[in-house]
Design a protein around this motif. Structure first.
Motif, PDB file in Angstrom:
ATOM      1  N   SER A  73      -4.867   4.048 -10.558  1.00  0.00           N
ATOM      2  CA  SER A  73      -5.155   4.742  -9.302  1.00  0.00           C
ATOM      3  C   SER A  73      -6.054   3.902  -8.410  1.00  0.00           C
ATOM      4  CB  SER A  73      -5.807   6.096  -9.594  1.00  0.00           C
ATOM      5  OG  SER A  73      -6.144   6.742  -8.400  1.00  0.00           O
ATOM      6  N   VAL A  78       0.088   3.926  -7.504  1.00  0.00           N
ATOM      7  CA  VAL A  78       0.379   5.363  -7.535  1.00  0.00           C
ATOM      8  C   VAL A  78       1.700   5.629  -6.837  1.00  0.00           C
ATOM      9  CG1 VAL A  78      -2.037   6.049  -7.643  1.00  0.00           C
ATOM     10  CG2 VAL A  78      -0.965   5.738  -5.431  1.00  0.00           C
ATOM     11  N   ILE A  79       2.248   6.792  -7.108  1.00  0.00           N
ATOM     12  CA  ILE A  79       3.481   7.216  -6.464  1.00  0.00           C
ATOM     13  C   ILE A  79       3.276   8.678  -6.063  1.00  0.00           C
ATOM     14  CG2 ILE A  79       4.566   7.808  -8.658  1.00  0.00           C
ATOM     15  CD1 ILE A  79       7.220   6.870  -7.412  1.00  0.00           C
ATOM     16  N   SER A  80       3.776   9.029  -4.920  1.00  0.00           N
ATOM     17  CA  SER A  80       3.565  10.382  -4.420  1.00  0.00           C
ATOM     18  C   SER A  80       4.384  11.396  -5.222  1.00  0.00           C
ATOM     19  CB  SER A  80       3.948  10.480  -2.946  1.00  0.00           C
ATOM     20  OG  SER A  80       5.341  10.369  -2.799  1.00  0.00           O
ATOM     21  N   VAL A  81       3.947  12.628  -5.198  1.00  0.00           N
ATOM     22  CA  VAL A  81       4.665  13.712  -5.876  1.00  0.00           C
ATOM     23  C   VAL A  81       6.062  13.844  -5.284  1.00  0.00           C
ATOM     24  CG1 VAL A  81       4.691  16.191  -6.319  1.00  0.00           C
ATOM     25  CG2 VAL A  81       2.545  14.929  -6.462  1.00  0.00           C
ATOM     26  N   GLU A  82       6.155  13.718  -3.976  1.00  0.00           N
ATOM     27  CA  GLU A  82       7.460  13.827  -3.323  1.00  0.00           C
ATOM     28  C   GLU A  82       8.419  12.743  -3.814  1.00  0.00           C
ATOM     29  OE1 GLU A  82       4.541  13.671  -1.534  1.00  0.00           O
ATOM     30  OE2 GLU A  82       4.389  15.814  -1.127  1.00  0.00           O
ATOM     31  N   ALA A  83       7.921  11.524  -3.991  1.00  0.00           N
ATOM     32  CA  ALA A  83       8.774  10.431  -4.458  1.00  0.00           C
ATOM     33  C   ALA A  83       9.247  10.673  -5.896  1.00  0.00           C
ATOM     34  CB  ALA A  83       8.023   9.107  -4.378  1.00  0.00           C
ATOM     35  N   ARG A  85       9.603  13.660  -7.302  1.00  0.00           N
ATOM     36  CA  ARG A  85      10.585  14.764  -7.236  1.00  0.00           C
ATOM     37  C   ARG A  85      11.943  14.254  -6.756  1.00  0.00           C
ATOM     38  NH1 ARG A  85       6.611  19.403  -4.855  1.00  0.00           N
ATOM     39  NH2 ARG A  85       5.811  20.047  -6.872  1.00  0.00           N
ATOM     40  N   THR A  86      11.940  13.379  -5.757  1.00  0.00           N
ATOM     41  CA  THR A  86      13.182  12.821  -5.252  1.00  0.00           C
ATOM     42  C   THR A  86      13.861  11.978  -6.315  1.00  0.00           C
ATOM     43  OG1 THR A  86      12.291  12.787  -3.009  1.00  0.00           O
ATOM     44  CG2 THR A  86      14.183  11.369  -3.443  1.00  0.00           C
TER      45      THR A  86
END
Length: 92
Positions: A73, A78-83, A85-86
């Motif tokens: 971190s 890091v990777i976003s939650v949206e990424a 989920r996609t």
């Protein structure tokens, strides 16, 4: 054993005024070894008296996983939650 090797290397570097750029790395390694030992002692002290080797190994594993995540971190890995989920086709 590793701490002794690092300490003798540090002594050599200081006595011969060589490898000045590596001295900082050696000092950090010595500090990490000391901190790891201290943390291991704390983990052991927190365990109940009837703990097993598996209990200790689990605590060490959890500690390592948390430290690795924090390190990633801080390094921006890091990777976003949206990424996520996609990537896995999950609904938001």
């Amino acid at each position: 054993m590793r701490a002794n090797r690092i300490a003798s290397t540090l002594t050599f570097c200081l006595q011969n005024n060589r490898y000045n750029d590596q001295i900082d790395v050696i000092i950090v390694n010595l500090m990490e070894i000391k901190n790891i030992k201290e943390e291991a002692r704390r983990l052991i002290d927190k365990l109940p008296e009837n703990s097993t080797w598996d209990d200790l190994m689990y605590e060490i594993y959890v500690r390592q996983a948390i430290e690795a995540g924090l390190s990633d971190s801080e390094a921006g890995k890091v990777i976003s939650v949206e990424a996520v989920r996609t990537k896995f086709g999950l609904q938001p």
